[in-house]
Each structure stands twice: as C-alpha cells, then as structure tokens.
Enzyme design. Sequence first.
Site: not given
Length: 663
Positions: A187, A183-185, A199
Amino acid sequence: MKLNLSSQIVLNKVPVEFYRPRTAVERSEITRCEKITTDIFPSIDEGAKEIADCIQLEITSKQREGRYCVLALGTGLSLTPVYSELIRKHREEKLSFKNVVVFNAYEYFPLNPESKNSSLNQLKERFLNHVDIDSQNVFSPDGTISQDAVQEYCRLYEQRIATFGGLDVCLLGIGRIGNIATNEPGSGIASTSRLMLIDATSRQEMTMSFGTQEPVPPCSITMGVQTILSARKIFLTAWGEEKADIIQKAVEGPLTDAIPASFLQTHNNVRVVIDLAAASKLTRIIHPWLVTSCEWTDKLVRSALVWLCQLTGKPILKLTNKDYNENGLSELLALYGSAYNANIKIFNDLQHTITGWPGGKPNADDTYRPERSKPFPKRVIVFSPHPDDDVISMGGTLRRLVQQGHDVHVAYETSGNIAVGDEEVTRFMHFINGFNQIFDENKDEVIKKKYKEIKKYLAEKKEGDIDSADIRTIKGLIRRGEARTACTYNQIPLDHVHFLDLPFYESGKIEKLPMTEADVNIVRELIAKVKPHQIYVAGDLADPHGTHRKCTDAVFAAIDLEKEAGAAWLKDCRIWMYRGAWAEWEIENIEMCVPMSPEELRAKRNSILKHQSQMESAPFLGNDERLFWQRSEDRNRGTAKLYDDLGLACYEAMEAFVAYKPL
C-alpha cells in the site's frame, strides 16, 4: 482476583527506567532508535487506560467548544481493552458520546446482507452499543454493494469525512504483517479509501475477530494510508509477544510500503501504546547497552554475550577484547577485567541450565543445578491448555519425569473441542452405530436417535455455523480419548489425568468468553489437592488464538490466591514455564534445558501422533504448513543447535524452560 498476571512476566527482566524514563533527557537517550513516540506500559490495562484518558480529553474538549469529535476506529481485538475502559468511563464517570462521530476503518467485502460478521457489527458489539452515541453519527463502508460501485462509494466516504472537518483521532491496531486497517504490504503512502485484497496472514488473524469458523471474505473496503495520516492524532496499539517483531519493524525500521505501519513515522502526532511483551524486541528492551549505560545483571550480561556471539559468529569462549570494544560492550570489560573472565562466567551459567534431571537428581549436589534434589520424588502438575500441548511442548521432559519416579499429574485445561473437524465426528458416529448394530442388534435407541440427529445436523450445517452442544461434547470426547492414549503411552496413570473443562473456552466459537473466578477456582481446587512441588505451565503467549494466555492466567491467579491464603505447600513449589508449537524461549532467558537423545525425540513424536484429530485435518494449524510434531522437533533441534553454536554440549534436541516467580 488478579486475572492478567501473565502480562507481567516480562517485568522480571526489564528495569523500570527502560520503559518509564524519569526525565525527558533519559527518554531521548533510550529511545534514540525509535522513529515514533512509543509508550510502554507494564500491563494491558494501564496502556488501555492511557489511550482512553486521551480520547476522553479530546471528546470533552470538543464538547466545551460545541463541536463534533470525529473518531476513526478499528475493530481488532487489541482495541477491546480500550473500548472496555471507554465503556466504564461512560457508565461510571458519565462520559457522554453524544458529540462523537465514528468512521469505521474498514469493512469486509463482499458481504451477504444477512451476515452478522461485519466489521461494523463487531464494533457495535464491543463498543458502540454500550455508549450513548447517536446511531446517525456512525459511518462505515458498505460491504454489500456491487464491486462496480465501490470506487464511487469510497470517494463519497472520503468526502463525508471531510464534511465533518476531518478525523480528530484515529485508533488502530497493527497486524502481524504491518497492516493498519487493511492496508496490506504494498500500500502506498498516498493511498485513499479503496477496495483491498486481504493477505492470507491477515485473513487468518481476522478469524479471531470474526468469532466463527466462517471464512473471512477475501477483500475489504479500507481507509487508505493517506486517510489515516490525515487524522490530527493517531494511536496505534499492540499487546503481547506475537506483535513484538512487527512493532520493532514499524517503530525502528525503515520507511517502506512493505510495512504500511511504518508510514506513521511521517506523522507529527502519533503514539504507539504497547505493553512490555509487545515492546520486547525494541532496542531499549532487548539490547539496552546500545542506547544507554546499564546496570549489568547476570541475565543482561548473558543476553549481551549471546547477542555478541550471534553477531560475530563465534562461540562464547572465543570472544576477544576487540569483539567487546567494537560492538559497544566495553563496559563489560571494565566490569570483568577481560573478555576471558566474562566469557567463562556466562559459559558456566549456560552450562548449568542443562540437566537430564528436570525433577532434580537425588543425592546429588544441586548447587549449580536448575532443580533442587529434595524432596524426592516430587509431586508434579503439568498444565496443558489444549489436550496435546503437554506432549507438543514438553513431551520429552514429561516422559523423563515419569521414568525418574516422580508423581506426575497432567491437567488439561480446556476441551479443545472446536479444533476437531466434522469428519472426525462422522467417523466416530459410524463406529458407534456399527458397534450397536453388530453387538447389540441395533437395540440401543439412544445411539440410534443421536446418530440420526447428528447425521442430519452435519448434512445441513452451513459454513460458519456453531456446533450443537451434542457435537461439541463428542468432539471433546474425541480429544479426551487421544489425551488418555498419549498419557498411557507415557506411563501416566489415568487417575492422574485431569480434564478441567474451564468454562471460558466453551463459547463454541474461536473467540472465547472472558476468564472468570469460576475458571480460577477449578484450577485452585486441583493444586490445593495435589500440593505439587513442581508446576509446569504454558508460557507460549504468542499462541494466536489467546487460549494459552487465558489458561496461564488462570493458573497464576490460583497460585496467587493460594499465596494470599498462606498455603504452606507453595513455599516448596517451583513453577516452570514451557513453550509450544508457536515460539521458543530466547536462549539468554532459559533457566532449565532438558536434552533428548534421538530415541527420546522419537518417543516424543509418537506421543504427539496419538492426537490423531490434530494431524492433517486439524482446523487450526495456522499459517505454518508444518504439522505440530514437525514444528516441535524443528524447535527442539533448533534449541540444541543454539547451545552447540555457543560452544556448549551438542545434543539431538532440547526442551527449554523459564522459571516463574509469583509476584
């Protein structure tokens, strides 16, 4: 044999009560800035055991109830110590995993059906294949399905989790940008399982888990933040200084989708389990005066004043009583009587760290110098994890030690062969083959044969293939040649240049083998032979590939064995830790700082440039676009600026060191 002594370096400056409070009241006081329950352990092994013990209790509790224990598991390297402890419990304590159901937290996408580098395979290799879990109870996203089928597949994955009654325990690491699973920035807190673009920083970090130089796929199918938060218990782990910044932001910072791990603040049963190095940026560790009364050691006072200078933008000698009172440091006024007294004490302490004589100045009063004047000259060993860390990290100091007459040895601990590009091999093989043709009329059959073999291998090599033993040998020779050239430039005799080729490094992959007694014995043999008065060792434990830490652990373990054996030479030996291209010592912790003139900084750059294979074409420059010589110069100039900002001497550049005291 103690193989993880580097994890205890931080113990030299952190009182036990800051990470192991005696009462609930003390814990409430010192953790007031923390929004997630955070447990700090002195070592990785202790932290991993704590998590494994909790998981064991969960599994056995469910066994007594005749129910499944449902685990969501990540595959990051930070989880490996936990898995190792669970495997030990299975083998030695007969812990059964028959009632365990596992859901893999994420899978790379897209994956070739024949790929061995799936997240599930990593989880199997590190854990599942070593316990008695039923393979039918292991579920994972499928990275080989078509993109059109992903959305429905994710819905069914969520449904399957619900079928087993939901997740009992979720065990995850944290990425350097705050991602949990992938869950990347950006999310959202309500996100469920889905396809996610990885990312660039996360992909670079994942190369360690991937284990080869094959590129990590651009996407993943990941459990969503909401899926993770649905677990009844969540454990988040992190080890080492490289995770300290993101742990502080996730635990103490605001709730934000820029750091998905911060969403764990909303869960009522989360534990962050970390070692002291990963905890080093939490308020109770780095600025304890903001949360509790302190026992003011010299180093803690220095830390507080440097912090106050940076907060107020003032040099040390301009701090006032008002500055102290307004920023929570009134205790120091009571201790010293006035701001002036405290200021002058710390100003002198920092001034005494600066020396142009890193090996000690002969026939001088060394009362306030970081190094003693006798004996002179000193026998010195500089341990360099890779064949260029010596000049990148302490090239100016190394050169000065030689010029000041000390007997300097350099020990390159690993071959560094995986950090050489294939084009370098091709270039050198062309040279050797041409040399054979011109000067030996093409008579050397070994050269001819090897040239054809290597040329064919490189032509057929696929991305991610592990180099053959011959190619790794050639790459190692290239780096040896560069190291010798740099040592000659720095006037170090070649019989004082040692290539240790520690076995742990020779996996042919990014992920290295475990360090063993064999590695330690090689280091120990050298130090017992030289009997140095000074040892310089890498303290740059934020190295993203972990090689520096293992090399440092090998040196510390060898020193520890010599200490246990009662080696007389060790009583007259000081151990200095340097840092390299990845980080710098905090100024409050610096114990020796060696200034460089513009000419000396240029000479250091020249010695770094001797390592030609590590310039633009080096495979592992990381996510920093600067070349190693540029990083080094910026860091050294930055250290000099910090001293200048504090009102101390102003130099072109400075190299910093911290003393290691054997435990």
